[in-house]
Design a protein around this motif. Structure first.
Motif, PDB file in Angstrom:
ATOM      1  N   HIS A 247     -27.379  15.336   1.054  1.00  0.00           N
ATOM      2  CA  HIS A 247     -27.637  15.602  -0.365  1.00  0.00           C
ATOM      3  C   HIS A 247     -29.055  16.136  -0.539  1.00  0.00           C
ATOM      4  O   HIS A 247     -29.296  17.089  -1.291  1.00  0.00           O
TER       5      HIS A 247
ATOM      6  N   GLU B  39     -29.054  10.007   0.982  1.00  0.00           N
ATOM      7  CA  GLU B  39     -28.215  10.804   1.882  1.00  0.00           C
ATOM      8  C   GLU B  39     -28.941  12.073   2.322  1.00  0.00           C
ATOM      9  O   GLU B  39     -29.198  12.958   1.492  1.00  0.00           O
TER      10      GLU B  39
ATOM     11  N   ASP C  55     -29.968   6.729 -11.693  1.00  0.00           N
ATOM     12  CA  ASP C  55     -28.623   7.311 -11.550  1.00  0.00           C
ATOM     13  C   ASP C  55     -28.217   7.311 -10.073  1.00  0.00           C
ATOM     14  O   ASP C  55     -27.929   8.354  -9.493  1.00  0.00           O
TER      15      ASP C  55
ATOM     16  N   GLY D 132     -31.759   8.705  -7.519  1.00  0.00           N
ATOM     17  CA  GLY D 132     -30.448   9.352  -7.344  1.00  0.00           C
ATOM     18  C   GLY D 132     -30.544  10.849  -7.590  1.00  0.00           C
ATOM     19  O   GLY D 132     -30.404  11.314  -8.716  1.00  0.00           O
ATOM     20  N   THR D 133     -30.771  11.621  -6.518  1.00  0.00           N
ATOM     21  CA  THR D 133     -31.007  13.066  -6.643  1.00  0.00           C
ATOM     22  C   THR D 133     -29.712  13.869  -6.570  1.00  0.00           C
ATOM     23  O   THR D 133     -29.555  14.878  -7.287  1.00  0.00           O
ATOM     24  N   LEU D 134     -28.831  13.501  -5.657  1.00  0.00           N
ATOM     25  CA  LEU D 134     -27.643  14.293  -5.311  1.00  0.00           C
ATOM     26  C   LEU D 134     -28.106  15.712  -4.941  1.00  0.00           C
ATOM     27  O   LEU D 134     -29.008  15.853  -4.126  1.00  0.00           O
TER      28      LEU D 134
ATOM     29  N   TYR E  96     -29.426  18.598  -9.466  1.00  0.00           N
ATOM     30  CA  TYR E  96     -29.112  19.241 -10.748  1.00  0.00           C
ATOM     31  C   TYR E  96     -29.935  18.622 -11.890  1.00  0.00           C
ATOM     32  O   TYR E  96     -30.652  19.317 -12.609  1.00  0.00           O
ATOM     33  N   SER E  97     -29.854  17.297 -12.024  1.00  0.00           N
ATOM     34  CA  SER E  97     -30.632  16.651 -13.106  1.00  0.00           C
ATOM     35  C   SER E  97     -32.129  16.805 -12.855  1.00  0.00           C
ATOM     36  O   SER E  97     -32.919  16.925 -13.800  1.00  0.00           O
TER      37      SER E  97
ATOM     38  N   LEU F 241     -35.554  10.138  -5.670  1.00  0.00           N
ATOM     39  CA  LEU F 241     -35.185   9.337  -4.502  1.00  0.00           C
ATOM     40  C   LEU F 241     -33.722   9.562  -4.127  1.00  0.00           C
ATOM     41  O   LEU F 241     -32.843   9.471  -4.996  1.00  0.00           O
ATOM     42  N   GLU F 242     -33.480   9.819  -2.857  1.00  0.00           N
ATOM     43  CA  GLU F 242     -32.113  10.075  -2.403  1.00  0.00           C
ATOM     44  C   GLU F 242     -31.913   9.461  -1.019  1.00  0.00           C
ATOM     45  O   GLU F 242     -32.755   9.616  -0.140  1.00  0.00           O
TER      46      GLU F 242
ATOM     47  N   GLU G  46     -37.071   9.673 -10.697  1.00  0.00           N
ATOM     48  CA  GLU G  46     -35.608   9.726 -10.731  1.00  0.00           C
ATOM     49  C   GLU G  46     -35.075   8.982  -9.514  1.00  0.00           C
ATOM     50  O   GLU G  46     -35.519   9.221  -8.397  1.00  0.00           O
TER      51      GLU G  46
ATOM     52  N   ILE H  53     -20.706  14.439  -9.244  1.00  0.00           N
ATOM     53  CA  ILE H  53     -21.103  13.285 -10.071  1.00  0.00           C
ATOM     54  C   ILE H  53     -22.471  13.513 -10.700  1.00  0.00           C
ATOM     55  O   ILE H  53     -23.161  12.565 -11.068  1.00  0.00           O
ATOM     56  N   ASN H  54     -22.832  14.772 -10.811  1.00  0.00           N
ATOM     57  CA  ASN H  54     -24.059  15.158 -11.523  1.00  0.00           C
ATOM     58  C   ASN H  54     -23.863  14.962 -13.024  1.00  0.00           C
ATOM     59  O   ASN H  54     -22.720  14.883 -13.508  1.00  0.00           O
ATOM     60  N   VAL H  55     -24.962  14.938 -13.751  1.00  0.00           N
ATOM     61  CA  VAL H  55     -24.872  14.869 -15.212  1.00  0.00           C
ATOM     62  C   VAL H  55     -24.269  16.172 -15.744  1.00  0.00           C
ATOM     63  O   VAL H  55     -24.288  17.195 -15.065  1.00  0.00           O
TER      64      VAL H  55
HETATM   65  C1  LIG Z   1     -24.686  10.057  -9.445  1.00  0.00           C
HETATM   66  S1  LIG Z   1     -25.488  10.790  -8.082  1.00  0.00           S
HETATM   67  C2  LIG Z   1     -26.964  11.451  -8.796  1.00  0.00           C
HETATM   68  C3  LIG Z   1     -26.682  12.621  -9.679  1.00  0.00           C
HETATM   69  C4  LIG Z   1     -27.925  13.350 -10.131  1.00  0.00           C
HETATM   70  N1  LIG Z   1     -28.826  12.447 -10.851  1.00  0.00           N
HETATM   71  C5  LIG Z   1     -27.522  14.481 -11.052  1.00  0.00           C
HETATM   72  O1  LIG Z   1     -27.164  14.199 -12.204  1.00  0.00           O
HETATM   73  O2  LIG Z   1     -27.540  15.643 -10.611  1.00  0.00           O
HETATM   74  C6  LIG Z   1     -26.074   9.400  -7.210  1.00  0.00           C
HETATM   75  C7  LIG Z   1     -26.909   9.739  -5.975  1.00  0.00           C
HETATM   76  O3  LIG Z   1     -27.563   8.536  -5.573  1.00  0.00           O
HETATM   77  C8  LIG Z   1     -27.579   8.511  -4.171  1.00  0.00           C
HETATM   78  N2  LIG Z   1     -27.727   7.117  -3.745  1.00  0.00           N
HETATM   79  C9  LIG Z   1     -26.752   6.180  -3.593  1.00  0.00           C
HETATM   80  N3  LIG Z   1     -27.280   5.030  -3.169  1.00  0.00           N
HETATM   81  C10 LIG Z   1     -28.606   5.234  -3.061  1.00  0.00           C
HETATM   82  C11 LIG Z   1     -29.699   4.413  -2.663  1.00  0.00           C
HETATM   83  N4  LIG Z   1     -29.518   3.153  -2.293  1.00  0.00           N
HETATM   84  N5  LIG Z   1     -30.929   4.952  -2.669  1.00  0.00           N
HETATM   85  C12 LIG Z   1     -31.131   6.242  -3.052  1.00  0.00           C
HETATM   86  N6  LIG Z   1     -30.134   7.058  -3.417  1.00  0.00           N
HETATM   87  C13 LIG Z   1     -28.895   6.564  -3.428  1.00  0.00           C
HETATM   88  C14 LIG Z   1     -26.252   9.115  -3.759  1.00  0.00           C
HETATM   89  O4  LIG Z   1     -26.295   9.565  -2.427  1.00  0.00           O
HETATM   90  C15 LIG Z   1     -26.093  10.219  -4.784  1.00  0.00           C
HETATM   91  O5  LIG Z   1     -26.603  11.426  -4.271  1.00  0.00           O
END
Ligand SMILES: C[S@@+](CC[C@H](N)C(=O)[O-])C[C@H]1O[C@@H](n2cnc3c(N)ncnc32)[C@H](O)[C@@H]1O
Length: 223
Positions: free
Chosen positions: A94, A91, A139, A65-67, A70-71, A88-89, A63, A39-41
């Motif tokens: 991840h 998990e 994200d 949502g790190t996953l 990648y972004s 910020l992440e 940012e 679910i990366n960009v």
């Molecule tokens: C769509 S992915 C991010 C993709 C990343 N930006 C990229 O494009 O490579 C969303 C991420 O947000 C994290 N996430 C979900 N809920 C969250 C929260 N409450 N706080 C921080 N991170 C969270 C998920 O674990 C996931 O890794």
């Protein structure tokens, strides 16, 4: 018009305009191997983030949502010397994959990865005195997008850009009766932005290898 065609055109655009980058490719490969969701960009969206950082001359990026990072690597590669990203992440798994990807890409020194739920870490970042951020990329969990947008404004300055991914969700965003918390969160975001005098915003629908979705871009106003 089909997803197959959108994907083919994405490949065409990527081949034509996006230089191959072994570290970014390896970040995706290792994220997949570790079982992270894809679910990366896309590469062309990653390049857009990079261009926006460069166009605005951003030095400080946030940012949510790190996953697998990648972004974040795209953003980090756009920073001028002395620039910095806080990402910020929630998990731990991840975050571990992201840290390894940052190390291989040689960007660890400019990235501060904060593990925890963003709604818990954002107040800490504010209390520590970080910001204002020049570019903020949201994200993460879409349910909390309105809260993240509120934090983004708090941690910004006039001229800052706030970018929110996945704001169309295959068109489901126009379903006012949706019970999907992600749609409800996204609709609350639009309502909030429509009333928010401190930003000027638009949203663009996109199609591509990740399907049909969209991004919202807001600029924080002067005064
Ligand atoms: C769509 S992915 C991010 C993709 C990343 N930006 C990229 O494009 O490579 C969303 C991420 O947000 C994290 N996430 C979900 N809920 C969250 C929260 N409450 N706080 C921080 N991170 C969270 C998920 O674990 C996931 O890794």
């Amino acid at each position: 018009m089909s997803e197959e065609l959108w994907t083919a055109v994405d490949c065409y655009v990527t081949d034509a305009l996006i230089a191959s980058d072994a570290d970014l490719a390896a970040a995706l490969r290792d994220s997949a191997a570790a079982g992270l969701p894809a679910i990366n960009v896309t590469p062309n969206f990653g390049k857009l983030l990079q261009l926006l950082v460069r166009i605005t001359g951003a030095r400080n990026v946030l940012e949510i949502g790190t996953l697998g990072g990648y972004s974040t690597i795209w953003l980090a590669r756009a920073l001028p010397p002395g620039g910095r990203i806080i990402t910020l992440e929630a998990e731990p798994r991840h975050a571990d994959v992201a840290r390894a990807n940052f190390a291989r890409a040689g960007v660890t020194g400019v990235i501060d990865l904060r593990l925890g739920r963003a709604l818990d870490t954002l107040p800490k970042i504010a209390a520590e005195g970080w910001g204002p951020f020049d570019v903020i990329f949201i994200d993460a969990d879409k349910e909390n997008n309105p809260e993240y947008f509120t934090w983004a404004i708090k941690l910004s300055r006039p001229g800052s850009l706030i970018i929110v991914d996945n704001v169309v969700r295959k068109g489901k965003v126009i379903d006012a009766g949706s019970t999907d918390p992600m749609i409800q969160g996204t609709r609350r975001l639009y309502e909030m932005v429509s009333r928010e005098k401190r930003v000027s915003a638009t949203a663009i629908q996109t199609v591509g290898s990740k399907g049909y979705d969209g991004i919202l871009i807001a600029r924080v106003n002067e005064g």
